[in-house]
Design an enzyme around this catalytic site. Sequence first.
Site, PDB file in Angstrom:
ATOM      1  N   ASP A  93     130.792  23.630 157.506  1.00 12.69           N
ATOM      2  CA  ASP A  93     131.449  23.996 156.267  1.00 12.69           C
ATOM      3  C   ASP A  93     130.609  25.091 155.605  1.00 12.69           C
ATOM      4  O   ASP A  93     129.440  25.284 155.938  1.00 12.69           O
ATOM      5  CB  ASP A  93     131.598  22.773 155.359  1.00 12.69           C
ATOM      6  CG  ASP A  93     132.642  23.007 154.256  1.00 12.69           C
ATOM      7  OD1 ASP A  93     132.841  22.111 153.430  1.00 12.69           O
ATOM      8  OD2 ASP A  93     133.259  24.092 154.243  1.00 12.69           O
ATOM      9  N   PHE A  97     131.740  23.818 148.565  1.00 12.45           N
ATOM     10  CA  PHE A  97     132.213  22.511 148.108  1.00 12.45           C
ATOM     11  C   PHE A  97     131.042  21.584 147.819  1.00 12.45           C
ATOM     12  O   PHE A  97     131.009  20.895 146.795  1.00 12.45           O
ATOM     13  CB  PHE A  97     133.109  21.877 149.174  1.00 12.45           C
ATOM     14  CG  PHE A  97     133.694  20.558 148.773  1.00 12.45           C
ATOM     15  CD1 PHE A  97     133.086  19.362 149.140  1.00 12.45           C
ATOM     16  CD2 PHE A  97     134.839  20.498 148.004  1.00 12.45           C
ATOM     17  CE1 PHE A  97     133.620  18.140 148.759  1.00 12.45           C
ATOM     18  CE2 PHE A  97     135.391  19.283 147.625  1.00 12.45           C
ATOM     19  CZ  PHE A  97     134.783  18.103 147.998  1.00 12.45           C
ATOM     20  N   ASP A 147     134.369  29.410 149.955  1.00  9.28           N
ATOM     21  CA  ASP A 147     135.489  29.251 149.017  1.00  9.28           C
ATOM     22  C   ASP A 147     135.050  28.464 147.793  1.00  9.28           C
ATOM     23  O   ASP A 147     133.937  27.944 147.719  1.00  9.28           O
ATOM     24  CB  ASP A 147     136.639  28.522 149.727  1.00  9.28           C
ATOM     25  CG  ASP A 147     136.271  27.082 150.090  1.00  9.28           C
ATOM     26  OD1 ASP A 147     135.068  26.830 150.326  1.00  9.28           O
ATOM     27  OD2 ASP A 147     137.165  26.215 150.133  1.00  9.28           O
ATOM     28  N   ASP A 267     138.134  15.985 158.991  1.00  9.54           N
ATOM     29  CA  ASP A 267     136.768  15.462 158.954  1.00  9.54           C
ATOM     30  C   ASP A 267     136.651  14.517 157.773  1.00  9.54           C
ATOM     31  O   ASP A 267     137.348  14.702 156.761  1.00  9.54           O
ATOM     32  CB  ASP A 267     135.750  16.605 158.794  1.00  9.54           C
ATOM     33  CG  ASP A 267     135.561  16.975 157.326  1.00  9.54           C
ATOM     34  OD1 ASP A 267     136.419  17.747 156.813  1.00  9.54           O
ATOM     35  OD2 ASP A 267     134.605  16.473 156.697  1.00  9.54           O
ATOM     36  N   CYS A 305     139.164  -4.251 170.631  1.00  7.82           N
ATOM     37  CA  CYS A 305     138.307  -3.059 170.613  1.00  7.82           C
ATOM     38  C   CYS A 305     137.245  -3.148 171.702  1.00  7.82           C
ATOM     39  O   CYS A 305     136.642  -4.201 171.905  1.00  7.82           O
ATOM     40  CB  CYS A 305     137.638  -2.926 169.240  1.00  7.82           C
ATOM     41  SG  CYS A 305     136.558  -1.484 169.112  1.00  7.82           S
ATOM     42  N   CYS A 307     134.424  -1.235 171.814  1.00  5.72           N
ATOM     43  CA  CYS A 307     133.143  -0.624 171.399  1.00  5.72           C
ATOM     44  C   CYS A 307     132.020  -1.641 171.574  1.00  5.72           C
ATOM     45  O   CYS A 307     132.268  -2.847 171.711  1.00  5.72           O
ATOM     46  CB  CYS A 307     133.230  -0.155 169.936  1.00  5.72           C
ATOM     47  SG  CYS A 307     132.843  -1.441 168.735  1.00  5.72           S
ATOM     48  N   CYS A 310     132.088  -4.749 169.175  1.00  3.36           N
ATOM     49  CA  CYS A 310     133.151  -5.737 169.454  1.00  3.36           C
ATOM     50  C   CYS A 310     132.981  -6.377 170.824  1.00  3.36           C
ATOM     51  O   CYS A 310     133.423  -7.506 171.048  1.00  3.36           O
ATOM     52  CB  CYS A 310     134.518  -5.076 169.361  1.00  3.36           C
ATOM     53  SG  CYS A 310     134.896  -4.525 167.698  1.00  3.36           S
ATOM     54  N   HIS A 336     131.354   1.370 165.750  1.00  2.00           N
ATOM     55  CA  HIS A 336     132.709   0.795 165.781  1.00  2.00           C
ATOM     56  C   HIS A 336     133.697   1.661 165.004  1.00  2.00           C
ATOM     57  O   HIS A 336     134.782   1.989 165.484  1.00  2.00           O
ATOM     58  CB  HIS A 336     132.727  -0.630 165.196  1.00  2.00           C
ATOM     59  CG  HIS A 336     134.121  -1.105 164.949  1.00  2.00           C
ATOM     60  ND1 HIS A 336     134.929  -1.622 165.949  1.00  2.00           N
ATOM     61  CD2 HIS A 336     134.900  -1.049 163.836  1.00  2.00           C
ATOM     62  CE1 HIS A 336     136.135  -1.888 165.457  1.00  2.00           C
ATOM     63  NE2 HIS A 336     136.141  -1.543 164.179  1.00  2.00           N
TER      64      HIS A 336
HETATM   65  C1  LIG Z   1     136.288  14.524 150.687  1.00  6.47           C
HETATM   66  N1  LIG Z   1     137.283  15.447 150.213  1.00  6.47           N
HETATM   67  C2  LIG Z   1     137.147  16.772 150.430  1.00  6.47           C
HETATM   68  N2  LIG Z   1     136.150  17.322 151.164  1.00  6.47           N
HETATM   69  C3  LIG Z   1     136.359  18.665 151.099  1.00  6.47           C
HETATM   70  C4  LIG Z   1     135.591  19.689 151.652  1.00  6.47           C
HETATM   71  C5  LIG Z   1     134.374  19.363 152.506  1.00  6.47           C
HETATM   72  C6  LIG Z   1     134.833  18.911 153.883  1.00  6.47           C
HETATM   73  N3  LIG Z   1     133.774  18.139 154.576  1.00  6.47           N
HETATM   74  C7  LIG Z   1     132.625  18.922 154.960  1.00  6.47           C
HETATM   75  C8  LIG Z   1     131.457  18.045 155.351  1.00  6.47           C
HETATM   76  C9  LIG Z   1     131.018  17.173 154.179  1.00  6.47           C
HETATM   77  C10 LIG Z   1     129.773  16.384 154.508  1.00  6.47           C
HETATM   78  C11 LIG Z   1     128.664  17.253 155.042  1.00  6.47           C
HETATM   79  C12 LIG Z   1     129.114  18.111 156.200  1.00  6.47           C
HETATM   80  C13 LIG Z   1     130.338  18.932 155.844  1.00  6.47           C
HETATM   81  C14 LIG Z   1     135.994  21.030 151.372  1.00  6.47           C
HETATM   82  N4  LIG Z   1     135.247  22.071 151.874  1.00  6.47           N
HETATM   83  C15 LIG Z   1     135.585  23.332 151.558  1.00  6.47           C
HETATM   84  N5  LIG Z   1     134.846  24.364 152.004  1.00  6.47           N
HETATM   85  N6  LIG Z   1     136.681  23.630 150.778  1.00  6.47           N
HETATM   86  C16 LIG Z   1     137.489  22.658 150.290  1.00  6.47           C
HETATM   87  O1  LIG Z   1     138.487  22.952 149.592  1.00  6.47           O
HETATM   88  C17 LIG Z   1     137.148  21.278 150.577  1.00  6.47           C
HETATM   89  C18 LIG Z   1     137.916  20.219 150.074  1.00  6.47           C
HETATM   90  C19 LIG Z   1     137.506  18.908 150.332  1.00  6.47           C
HETATM   91  N7  LIG Z   1     137.986  17.710 149.917  1.00  6.47           N
END
Ligand SMILES: CNc1nc2c(CCNCC3CCCCC3)c3nc(N)[nH]c(=O)c3cc2[nH]1
Length: 373
Positions: A93, A97, A147, A267, A305, A307, A310, A336
């Site tokens: 990512d 965020f 973003d 994810d 399951c 795993c 289980c 699991h």
């Molecule tokens: C949980 N909800 C949510 N997550 C968003 C995320 C994060 C997605 N998960 C990335 C991992 C998080 C843990 C560490 C490793 C990367 C979002 N990321 C971006 N760039 N933009 C979103 O609008 C955006 C929107 C999101 N909404």
Amino acid sequence: MTERFSFELKATDGKARTGVINTPRGEIRTPAFMPVGTAATVKAMMPESVRATGADILLGNTYHLMLRPTAERIDRLGGLHKFMNWDRPILTDSGGFQVMSLAGLRKLTEKGVTFKSHIDGSKHELTPERSMEIQKLLGSDIVMCFDECPALPADRDRIAESMRLSMRWAARSKEAFGDRPGHALFGIQQGGLEADFREESAEALKEIGFDGYAVGGLAVGEGQEAMFGCLDHAPDHLPKDKPRYLMGVGKPDDIVGAVARGIDMMDCVLPSRSGRTGQVFTRRGVVNIKNARHADDPRPLDEACSCPACSNYSRAYLHHVYRSNEMISGMLLTWHNLHYFQEIMQGMRDAIGAGTFEDWQAEFHAQRAQGDI
Ligand SMILES: CNc1nc2c(CCNCC3CCCCC3)c3nc(N)[nH]c(=O)c3cc2[nH]1
């Protein structure tokens, strides 16, 4: 071993799709669930165990790794794949965020974001250009545009302003990413729950041109009904021949509903985080292993399951090691949960390929309705 990044659609069933993303580091079967490896590890799991659950790709995180151990150090040590001993695809990512949800003292400008590290309070800056540089130093195979994800609820003016900033940042991300055969850059659609802004964002991203398109700005507290309402139209404006990635989702029924609306990749920290807090996902619903009712129960979590948890342990044992705060508790429950999430993905890939996704969804929901688990 392909040198290029490509997406092959194999079959569709309604709006649901199944296919394969080919990358130089291996293929990604879609729909795909991507386990989260925040600080260069999927917590409580060895990489070979993550692979054993059925994962083709995992997530790394620009925000965490830029702070510690830094992207430059990981680059000097051979890149993130070598560093964490995972030789298959990694998606990272872009960090924005996480800055908004984790860092202290943030300042957002047209240029980017300055913030103080949640680890040691040091000052840092993330811009589209710096995010692309960090993700390149990490060596990730799928790079996300930098973003801004607005917190919901927000008024339309705020959502439009934030989305248009993200579109300007998407253009700068593309410019800074350059031409990197075998590596992919994904744009991120924003626009909150507003259908017109979602379409405007999709058009802007298609104009710039990306290898894949994420639906961002969701799973930020809007609730499943509002999220599904947005997913009933938001993916429609994205190119059909490119992968669609819904960020941050979700619970099993969120995942199924998203795939039914045309999403290919997701994810979520849920299966791994819940594994550490004793929350176990099964085909019949959630089991809370810390509940005293499991103390004498010789049955496995889920008879169906395969795993390690289980196959080899009773609920009584899992209850005991959770209550005793033993490390094996997080290991077994995380394994699991990740195994179960991948089993859902495999079930959907098979059902979409066979044209039986409607029946599969009915069975998925019927099983969860059953009583005692
Ligand atoms: C949980 N909800 C949510 N997550 C968003 C995320 C994060 C997605 N998960 C990335 C991992 C998080 C843990 C560490 C490793 C990367 C979002 N990321 C971006 N760039 N933009 C979103 O609008 C955006 C929107 C999101 N909404």
